[in-house]
Design a protein around this motif. Structure first.
Motif, PDB file in Angstrom:
ATOM      1  N   GLY A  28       8.097  31.911  29.004  1.00 58.68           N
ATOM      2  CA  GLY A  28       7.469  31.998  30.449  1.00 58.68           C
ATOM      3  C   GLY A  28       7.197  29.966  29.770  1.00 58.68           C
ATOM      4  O   GLY A  28       7.213  29.230  30.227  1.00 58.68           O
ATOM      5  N   ASP A  29       8.165  29.883  28.547  1.00 60.47           N
ATOM      6  CA  ASP A  29       7.435  28.657  27.896  1.00 60.47           C
ATOM      7  C   ASP A  29       8.979  27.644  28.992  1.00 60.47           C
ATOM      8  O   ASP A  29      10.144  28.150  29.549  1.00 60.47           O
ATOM      9  N   ARG A  30       8.322  26.919  29.055  1.00 62.28           N
ATOM     10  CA  ARG A  30       9.868  25.711  30.205  1.00 62.28           C
ATOM     11  C   ARG A  30      11.119  25.600  29.453  1.00 62.28           C
ATOM     12  O   ARG A  30      11.788  25.985  29.842  1.00 62.28           O
ATOM     13  N   TRP A  31      11.162  25.158  28.080  1.00 58.25           N
ATOM     14  CA  TRP A  31      12.564  25.203  27.306  1.00 58.25           C
ATOM     15  C   TRP A  31      13.517  26.185  27.462  1.00 58.25           C
ATOM     16  O   TRP A  31      14.414  26.527  27.619  1.00 58.25           O
ATOM     17  N   ASN A  32      12.656  27.441  27.119  1.00 59.83           N
ATOM     18  CA  ASN A  32      13.427  28.642  26.654  1.00 59.83           C
ATOM     19  C   ASN A  32      14.032  29.325  28.567  1.00 59.83           C
ATOM     20  O   ASN A  32      14.891  30.069  28.598  1.00 59.83           O
ATOM     21  N   MET A  33      13.070  28.647  29.608  1.00 58.51           N
ATOM     22  CA  MET A  33      13.268  29.178  30.467  1.00 58.51           C
ATOM     23  C   MET A  33      14.649  28.248  31.068  1.00 58.51           C
ATOM     24  O   MET A  33      15.627  28.033  31.703  1.00 58.51           O
ATOM     25  N   LEU A  34      14.866  26.789  30.812  1.00 59.88           N
ATOM     26  CA  LEU A  34      16.174  26.480  31.072  1.00 59.88           C
ATOM     27  C   LEU A  34      17.088  27.128  30.188  1.00 59.88           C
ATOM     28  O   LEU A  34      18.272  26.688  30.723  1.00 59.88           O
ATOM     29  N   ILE A  35      16.964  27.119  28.655  1.00 61.99           N
ATOM     30  CA  ILE A  35      17.816  27.596  27.552  1.00 61.99           C
ATOM     31  C   ILE A  35      18.441  28.612  28.746  1.00 61.99           C
ATOM     32  O   ILE A  35      19.899  28.751  28.735  1.00 61.99           O
ATOM     33  N   LEU A  36      17.356  30.119  29.360  1.00 62.51           N
ATOM     34  CA  LEU A  36      17.736  30.379  29.681  1.00 62.51           C
ATOM     35  C   LEU A  36      19.069  30.657  31.049  1.00 62.51           C
ATOM     36  O   LEU A  36      20.190  31.307  31.323  1.00 62.51           O
ATOM     37  N   LEU A  37      18.750  30.106  31.385  1.00 64.21           N
ATOM     38  CA  LEU A  37      19.533  29.580  32.766  1.00 64.21           C
ATOM     39  C   LEU A  37      20.731  28.915  32.779  1.00 64.21           C
ATOM     40  O   LEU A  37      21.613  29.085  33.283  1.00 64.21           O
ATOM     41  N   ALA A  38      20.701  27.867  31.820  1.00 64.97           N
ATOM     42  CA  ALA A  38      21.810  27.155  31.277  1.00 64.97           C
ATOM     43  C   ALA A  38      23.188  28.348  30.832  1.00 64.97           C
ATOM     44  O   ALA A  38      24.227  27.972  30.081  1.00 64.97           O
ATOM     45  N   LEU A  39      22.824  29.931  30.095  1.00 65.30           N
ATOM     46  CA  LEU A  39      22.996  30.384  29.966  1.00 65.30           C
ATOM     47  C   LEU A  39      23.663  31.157  30.929  1.00 65.30           C
ATOM     48  O   LEU A  39      24.108  32.406  29.985  1.00 65.30           O
ATOM     49  N   GLU A  40      23.177  31.021  31.738  1.00 64.43           N
ATOM     50  CA  GLU A  40      23.793  32.214  32.619  1.00 64.43           C
ATOM     51  C   GLU A  40      25.221  32.484  33.344  1.00 64.43           C
ATOM     52  O   GLU A  40      26.018  33.531  33.231  1.00 64.43           O
ATOM     53  N   ASP A  41      25.881  31.106  33.235  1.00 61.48           N
ATOM     54  CA  ASP A  41      26.903  31.963  33.763  1.00 61.48           C
ATOM     55  C   ASP A  41      27.907  31.483  32.603  1.00 61.48           C
ATOM     56  O   ASP A  41      29.699  31.362  32.981  1.00 61.48           O
ATOM     57  N   ASP A  42      27.727  30.872  31.686  1.00 58.93           N
ATOM     58  CA  ASP A  42      28.485  30.745  30.415  1.00 58.93           C
ATOM     59  C   ASP A  42      28.019  31.364  28.945  1.00 58.93           C
ATOM     60  O   ASP A  42      26.843  30.632  29.263  1.00 58.93           O
ATOM     61  N   ASP A  43      28.454  31.029  28.358  1.00 64.09           N
ATOM     62  CA  ASP A  43      28.728  31.622  26.624  1.00 64.09           C
ATOM     63  C   ASP A  43      28.459  29.234  26.639  1.00 64.09           C
ATOM     64  O   ASP A  43      29.559  29.218  27.173  1.00 64.09           O
ATOM     65  N   ARG A  44      27.844  29.109  25.182  1.00 62.49           N
ATOM     66  CA  ARG A  44      27.740  27.433  25.233  1.00 62.49           C
ATOM     67  C   ARG A  44      27.728  27.794  23.734  1.00 62.49           C
ATOM     68  O   ARG A  44      26.911  28.707  22.757  1.00 62.49           O
TER      69      ARG A  44
END
Length: 122
Positions: A28-44
């Motif tokens: 539920g952490d805002r940063w963690n959610m945004l990180i998970l979304l950023a990794l959805e389509d590609d390795d980074r």
């Protein structure tokens, strides 16, 4: 064949001493959610993640990636190259967290006008 462990009926994030509260807070952490979304389509790589998660500091990104990795939501792979290359990717467990994260993201976007209107009236 799935190796998932069936959920214990005793897990309750609302209970103060339940270990599931830590995971609930992590996801539920805002940063963690945004990180998970950023990794959805590609390795980074780290720098690429930082660009996709606008406003996150190096320190916070490092901390959050450490937590997500230790909880099994993100996999960190270091390649023995010069210069060193480290890549982050979602695990299957991390990918399964995207459903509730997307729901929260969508709900936020859809209801932000109502929240702003409420705040202006009160």
């Amino acid at each position: 064949m799935s190796t998932a462990v069936p959920p214990s009926p005793s897990w309750n994030p609302a209970a103060r001493n339940c270990p599931s509260r830590v995971l609930f807070t992590t996801v539920g952490d805002r940063w963690n959610m945004l990180i998970l979304l950023a990794l959805e389509d590609d390795d980074r790589r780290f720098g690429d993640l930082k660009k996709h998660v606008d406003g996150i500091s190096d320190k916070v990104l490092t901390q959050r990636l450490g937590v997500l990795t230790s909880d099994g939501l993100v996999e960190r792979t270091a390649y023995p190259e010069i210069p060193p290359r480290v890549v982050y990717r979602l695990t299957d467990l991390g990918r399964s967290a995207l459903t509730p994260v997307h729901a929260m993201f969508t709900w936020t976007v859809e209801h932000m006008d109502s929240v702003v209107a409420w705040q202006e009236q009160h």
